[in-house]
Write a protein that holds these residues in place. Structure first.
Motif, mmCIF file in Angstrom:
data_model
loop_
_atom_site.group_PDB
_atom_site.id
_atom_site.type_symbol
_atom_site.label_atom_id
_atom_site.label_comp_id
_atom_site.label_asym_id
_atom_site.label_seq_id
_atom_site.Cartn_x
_atom_site.Cartn_y
_atom_site.Cartn_z
ATOM 1 N N GLY A 1 0.854 -1.182 0.000
ATOM 2 C CA GLY A 1 0.000 0.000 0.000
ATOM 3 C C GLY A 1 0.888 1.229 0.000
ATOM 4 O O GLY A 1 2.110 1.143 -0.070
ATOM 5 N N VAL A 2 0.283 2.375 0.085
ATOM 6 C CA VAL A 2 1.013 3.633 0.082
ATOM 7 C C VAL A 2 1.713 3.822 1.426
ATOM 8 O O VAL A 2 1.149 3.519 2.479
ATOM 9 C CB VAL A 2 0.037 4.808 -0.178
ATOM 10 N N LYS A 3 2.948 4.313 1.377
ATOM 11 C CA LYS A 3 3.661 4.653 2.604
ATOM 12 C C LYS A 3 2.998 5.889 3.219
ATOM 13 O O LYS A 3 2.662 6.834 2.499
ATOM 14 C CB LYS A 3 5.127 4.989 2.308
ATOM 15 N N PRO A 4 2.814 5.906 4.520
ATOM 16 C CA PRO A 4 2.203 7.073 5.161
ATOM 17 C C PRO A 4 2.915 8.389 4.831
ATOM 18 O O PRO A 4 2.251 9.408 4.583
ATOM 19 C CB PRO A 4 2.280 6.740 6.650
ATOM 20 N N LEU B 1 1.690 13.198 -1.522
ATOM 21 C CA LEU B 1 0.548 13.129 -2.444
ATOM 22 C C LEU B 1 -0.498 14.187 -2.108
ATOM 23 O O LEU B 1 -1.122 14.763 -3.005
ATOM 24 C CB LEU B 1 -0.083 11.734 -2.415
ATOM 25 N N SER B 2 -0.688 14.452 -0.832
ATOM 26 C CA SER B 2 -1.637 15.487 -0.415
ATOM 27 C C SER B 2 -1.196 16.860 -0.893
ATOM 28 O O SER B 2 -2.007 17.652 -1.380
ATOM 29 C CB SER B 2 -1.796 15.499 1.105
ATOM 30 N N SER C 1 -4.644 24.369 1.273
ATOM 31 C CA SER C 1 -4.626 24.232 2.733
ATOM 32 C C SER C 1 -3.484 23.344 3.212
ATOM 33 O O SER C 1 -2.929 23.560 4.298
ATOM 34 C CB SER C 1 -5.964 23.674 3.224
ATOM 35 N N VAL C 2 -3.105 22.357 2.416
ATOM 36 C CA VAL C 2 -2.032 21.450 2.822
ATOM 37 C C VAL C 2 -0.696 22.195 2.849
ATOM 38 O O VAL C 2 0.050 22.128 3.830
ATOM 39 C CB VAL C 2 -1.961 20.216 1.894
ATOM 40 N N ILE C 3 -0.398 22.932 1.794
ATOM 41 C CA ILE C 3 0.847 23.704 1.756
ATOM 42 C C ILE C 3 0.836 24.766 2.848
ATOM 43 O O ILE C 3 1.838 24.953 3.549
ATOM 44 C CB ILE C 3 1.073 24.334 0.367
#
Length: 140
Positions: free
Chosen positions: A38-41, A47-48, A118-120
């Motif tokens: 799966g995707v690494k945390p 990705l976000s 918002s993530v940045i």
């Protein structure tokens, strides 16, 4: 406010579900703990960042009727070598295809990174975020 959840499957394998019911597999194989299936945390964070800014740039250029044919955003991050492997830098590379006006693209990227994503915005308080772009010619 959105709420997400993580459901533990086995060992370090989980399924994450977003606020709309969409799921993603996160973590390592139960059979081989060294293999991610799966995707690494930590990759989820990158990705976000990439998807948040891509969404903004697409929306802004679309409203300006710019002829965007394709957009790829590559996001890389540098982390400390020891736990908790804190991110120390994040870099975005925008790869744009289409006869997009350079000034409008620069403005769209700037608006995303400085105002809308918002993530940045959340990360910039502690992690420097840099970027660059490339426009790929559609002429043969």
């Amino acid at each position: 406010m959105g709420t997400v959840n993580i459901r533990w499957v086995d060992r370090t394998l989980m399924v994450g579900t977003d606020s709309n019911g969409n799921s993603i597999v996160i973590g390592r194989s139960p059979e081989n703990h060294d293999t991610f299936i799966g995707v690494k945390p930590s990759d989820l964070l990158l990705l976000s960042v990439a998807s948040c800014t891509a969404y903004d740039v697409i929306e802004i250029l679309s409203k300006q009727r710019e002829p965007l044919l394709d957009l790829k955003v590559y996001c890389s991050g540098e982390q400390l070598p020891d736990p908790p492997y804190t991110f120390t830098k994040i870099h975005l590379q925008y790869q744009v295809k289409g006869k997009v006006d350079t000034k409008k693209l620069e403005r769209a990227i700037s608006l995303s990174e400085q105002k809308y994503c918002s993530v940045i915005s959340t990360l910039q308080m502690s992690v420097p975020v840099s970027s660059e772009y490339q426009i790929i010619s559609t002429e043969k």
